[in-house]
Design an enzyme around this catalytic site. Structure first.
Site, mmCIF file in Angstrom:
data_model
loop_
_atom_site.group_PDB
_atom_site.id
_atom_site.type_symbol
_atom_site.label_atom_id
_atom_site.label_comp_id
_atom_site.label_asym_id
_atom_site.label_seq_id
_atom_site.Cartn_x
_atom_site.Cartn_y
_atom_site.Cartn_z
ATOM 1 N N PRO A 11 0.979 -1.252 0.097
ATOM 2 C CA PRO A 11 -0.049 -0.031 -0.040
ATOM 3 C C PRO A 11 0.808 1.337 -0.100
ATOM 4 O O PRO A 11 1.952 1.239 0.753
ATOM 5 C CB PRO A 11 -0.729 -0.282 1.249
ATOM 6 C CG PRO A 11 0.132 -1.222 2.287
ATOM 7 C CD PRO A 11 0.612 -2.026 1.123
ATOM 8 N N ASN A 12 0.446 2.320 -0.692
ATOM 9 C CA ASN A 12 0.829 3.599 -0.853
ATOM 10 C C ASN A 12 2.268 3.775 -1.662
ATOM 11 O O ASN A 12 2.661 4.881 -1.850
ATOM 12 C CB ASN A 12 1.119 3.981 0.619
ATOM 13 C CG ASN A 12 -0.270 4.336 1.447
ATOM 14 O OD1 ASN A 12 -1.189 4.834 0.671
ATOM 15 N ND2 ASN A 12 -0.187 3.661 2.302
ATOM 16 N N ARG A 19 5.051 11.159 -2.727
ATOM 17 C CA ARG A 19 4.927 10.750 -1.111
ATOM 18 C C ARG A 19 6.258 11.174 -0.234
ATOM 19 O O ARG A 19 7.210 10.471 -0.358
ATOM 20 C CB ARG A 19 4.562 9.235 -0.904
ATOM 21 C CG ARG A 19 4.417 8.682 0.368
ATOM 22 C CD ARG A 19 4.114 7.312 0.239
ATOM 23 N NE ARG A 19 3.968 6.800 1.509
ATOM 24 C CZ ARG A 19 4.110 5.550 1.914
ATOM 25 N NH1 ARG A 19 4.694 4.474 1.117
ATOM 26 N NH2 ARG A 19 3.823 5.111 3.231
ATOM 27 N N TYR A 24 11.141 8.695 1.582
ATOM 28 C CA TYR A 24 11.337 7.670 0.502
ATOM 29 C C TYR A 24 12.083 8.137 -0.931
ATOM 30 O O TYR A 24 12.382 7.286 -1.781
ATOM 31 C CB TYR A 24 10.016 7.319 0.052
ATOM 32 C CG TYR A 24 8.958 6.965 1.319
ATOM 33 C CD1 TYR A 24 9.541 5.730 1.802
ATOM 34 C CD2 TYR A 24 7.941 7.612 1.897
ATOM 35 C CE1 TYR A 24 8.716 5.070 3.058
ATOM 36 C CE2 TYR A 24 7.410 7.055 2.941
ATOM 37 C CZ TYR A 24 7.598 5.860 3.487
ATOM 38 O OH TYR A 24 7.139 5.236 4.637
ATOM 39 N N ASN A 75 7.976 -5.755 -1.234
ATOM 40 C CA ASN A 75 8.064 -4.490 -0.093
ATOM 41 C C ASN A 75 6.539 -4.271 0.279
ATOM 42 O O ASN A 75 5.703 -3.980 -0.466
ATOM 43 C CB ASN A 75 8.457 -3.044 -0.707
ATOM 44 C CG ASN A 75 8.323 -1.947 -0.006
ATOM 45 O OD1 ASN A 75 7.757 -2.044 1.103
ATOM 46 N ND2 ASN A 75 9.023 -0.741 -0.183
ATOM 47 N N ALA A 78 3.242 -0.697 4.565
ATOM 48 C CA ALA A 78 2.694 -0.755 6.240
ATOM 49 C C ALA A 78 2.150 -2.284 6.515
ATOM 50 O O ALA A 78 2.204 -2.434 7.662
ATOM 51 C CB ALA A 78 1.575 0.313 6.339
ATOM 52 N N HIS A 81 3.952 -4.553 8.880
ATOM 53 C CA HIS A 81 4.180 -4.415 10.318
ATOM 54 C C HIS A 81 2.855 -5.090 10.911
ATOM 55 O O HIS A 81 2.884 -5.120 12.123
ATOM 56 C CB HIS A 81 4.008 -2.832 10.701
ATOM 57 C CG HIS A 81 5.348 -1.976 10.095
ATOM 58 N ND1 HIS A 81 6.548 -2.293 10.043
ATOM 59 C CD2 HIS A 81 5.284 -1.073 9.058
ATOM 60 C CE1 HIS A 81 7.322 -1.403 9.559
ATOM 61 N NE2 HIS A 81 6.608 -0.619 8.781
ATOM 62 N N ASP A 88 1.736 -15.617 6.791
ATOM 63 C CA ASP A 88 1.207 -17.100 6.413
ATOM 64 C C ASP A 88 1.171 -17.326 5.002
ATOM 65 O O ASP A 88 1.757 -18.406 4.656
ATOM 66 C CB ASP A 88 -0.183 -17.122 6.799
ATOM 67 C CG ASP A 88 -0.659 -17.232 8.190
ATOM 68 O OD1 ASP A 88 0.529 -17.611 9.032
ATOM 69 O OD2 ASP A 88 -1.606 -17.249 8.774
ATOM 70 N N GLU A 100 12.343 -9.288 1.874
ATOM 71 C CA GLU A 100 11.566 -8.087 1.959
ATOM 72 C C GLU A 100 12.693 -6.899 1.783
ATOM 73 O O GLU A 100 13.568 -7.040 2.289
ATOM 74 C CB GLU A 100 11.498 -8.388 3.639
ATOM 75 C CG GLU A 100 10.400 -7.123 4.253
ATOM 76 C CD GLU A 100 10.074 -7.395 5.572
ATOM 77 O OE1 GLU A 100 10.134 -8.650 6.007
ATOM 78 O OE2 GLU A 100 9.861 -6.306 6.141
ATOM 79 N N HIS A 102 12.478 -2.613 2.233
ATOM 80 C CA HIS A 102 12.062 -1.362 2.527
ATOM 81 C C HIS A 102 12.895 -0.125 2.016
ATOM 82 O O HIS A 102 14.271 -0.298 2.164
ATOM 83 C CB HIS A 102 11.810 -1.191 3.906
ATOM 84 C CG HIS A 102 10.980 -2.304 4.614
ATOM 85 N ND1 HIS A 102 9.598 -1.993 4.706
ATOM 86 C CD2 HIS A 102 11.257 -3.283 5.166
ATOM 87 C CE1 HIS A 102 8.767 -3.062 5.278
ATOM 88 N NE2 HIS A 102 9.919 -3.964 5.422
ATOM 89 N N LEU A 103 12.208 0.810 1.334
ATOM 90 C CA LEU A 103 13.159 1.912 0.786
ATOM 91 C C LEU A 103 13.729 2.511 2.252
ATOM 92 O O LEU A 103 14.905 2.785 2.217
ATOM 93 C CB LEU A 103 12.397 2.597 -0.006
ATOM 94 C CG LEU A 103 11.708 2.166 -1.182
ATOM 95 C CD1 LEU A 103 10.575 3.382 -1.630
ATOM 96 C CD2 LEU A 103 12.592 2.395 -2.186
ATOM 97 N N SER A 104 12.993 2.915 2.956
ATOM 98 C CA SER A 104 13.566 3.599 4.292
ATOM 99 C C SER A 104 14.111 2.833 5.291
ATOM 100 O O SER A 104 13.890 1.708 5.322
ATOM 101 C CB SER A 104 12.307 4.323 5.022
ATOM 102 O OG SER A 104 11.168 3.575 5.484
ATOM 103 N N ARG A 109 13.267 4.746 12.380
ATOM 104 C CA ARG A 109 12.000 5.639 12.076
ATOM 105 C C ARG A 109 11.182 5.134 13.513
ATOM 106 O O ARG A 109 11.542 4.909 14.830
ATOM 107 C CB ARG A 109 11.244 5.226 10.891
ATOM 108 C CG ARG A 109 12.151 5.653 9.773
ATOM 109 C CD ARG A 109 11.326 5.383 8.516
ATOM 110 N NE ARG A 109 10.076 6.176 8.344
ATOM 111 C CZ ARG A 109 9.104 6.063 7.511
ATOM 112 N NH1 ARG A 109 9.047 4.953 6.795
ATOM 113 N NH2 ARG A 109 8.049 7.009 7.540
HETATM 114 C C1 DQA Z 1 8.170 1.265 3.648
HETATM 115 C C2 DQA Z 1 8.206 1.458 5.221
HETATM 116 C C3 DQA Z 1 6.886 1.083 5.773
HETATM 117 O O1 DQA Z 1 6.954 1.468 7.213
HETATM 118 C C4 DQA Z 1 5.868 2.170 5.354
HETATM 119 O O2 DQA Z 1 4.723 1.937 5.805
HETATM 120 C C5 DQA Z 1 5.850 2.096 3.769
HETATM 121 C C6 DQA Z 1 7.038 2.214 2.879
HETATM 122 C C7 DQA Z 1 9.474 1.452 3.010
HETATM 123 O O3 DQA Z 1 9.561 0.961 1.732
HETATM 124 O O4 DQA Z 1 10.228 1.986 3.448
HETATM 125 O O5 DQA Z 1 4.666 2.329 3.170
HETATM 126 O O6 DQA Z 1 7.808 -0.281 3.547
#
Ligand code: DQA
Length: 145
Positions: A11-12, A19, A24, A75, A78, A81, A88, A100, A102-104, A109
Site C-alpha cells: 500500500p501507498n 509521497r 522515500y 515491499n 505498512a 508491520h 502466512d 523483504e 523497505h526503501l527507508s 523511524r
Molecule cells: C516502507 C516502510 C513502511 O514502514 C511504510 O509503511 C511504507 C514504506 C518502505 O519502503 O520504506 O509504506 O515499506
C-alpha cells in the site's frame, strides 16, 4: 526460459515520487520498475512487477508466485508491520525464497515500524538503501538459483 521473479509492492507505494520524498526519495514506482527490469535483464530473471493497496490481493499474488515463480521480492509497505496474512502467505509458498525490501530504514523511524510480521519468514530483509535495495534483493535471489 528466464526464471520468473515476482516483485510485489504494498500500500501507498504507488504514491512514490510524491509521497514524503524526504523519507522515500524522488523515484517513482515506475522508476523502480525500470530498475528491476534492468537488473532482471542483467541477472537472467524475468520480472513480474506489481503493486496493490489491498492486503488480500497481495496474498493472492504471493500464492501465484508460489505456482509460477522462483522467488519474491516484497515491499509490504505498512502491511509488513501488521499482516499475519502476509506472514502466512509467504510460509505457504515455502521453500520458495522471499526477500523483504523497505526503501527507508524502518529501524531509524517510529517504534511501530521497527518490527515486521514478515521478517521471520523471509530469507532476508534489506532496508534503508532506497531503490537499490530492490536490485540487491534480485541479485540475492539470482545467486540462490
Ligand atoms: C516502507 C516502510 C513502511 O514502514 C511504510 O509503511 C511504507 C514504506 C518502505 O519502503 O520504506 O509504506 O515499506
Amino acid at each position: 526460459m528466464a526464471k520468473l521473479v515476482y516483485v510485489l509492492n504494498g500500500p501507498n507505494l504507488n504514491m512514490l515520487g510524491k509521497r514524503e520524498p524526504g523519507i522515500y526519495g524522488g523515484a517513482t514506482l515506475a522508476d523502480i520498475e525500470a530498475e528491476c527490469r534492468a537488473a532482471g535483464a542483467d541477472l537472467g530473471l524475468e520480472i513480474e512487477f506489481r503493486q496493490s493497496n489491498h492486503e488480500g490481493v497481495l496474498v493472492d499474488w504471493i500464492q501465484e508466485a508460489g505456482e509460477r515463480g522462483v522467488g519474491i521480492v516484497l515491499n509490504p509497505g505498512a502491511y509488513g508491520h501488521t499482516s499475519i496474512a502476509l506472514h502466512d502467505a509467504i510460509r505457504s509458498v515455502s521453500p520458495m525464497p522471499a526477500i523483504e525490501v523497505h526503501l527507508s530504514n524502518i529501524h531509524a523511524r517510529e517504534p511501530f515500524r521497527h518490527k515486521t510480521m514478515t521478517a521471520p519468514v523471509v530469507v532476508g530483509v534489506i532496508c534503508g538503501l532506497g531503490p537499490i535495495g530492490y536490485r540487491l534483493a534480485l541479485e540475492a535471489l539470482a545467486a540462490r538459483q
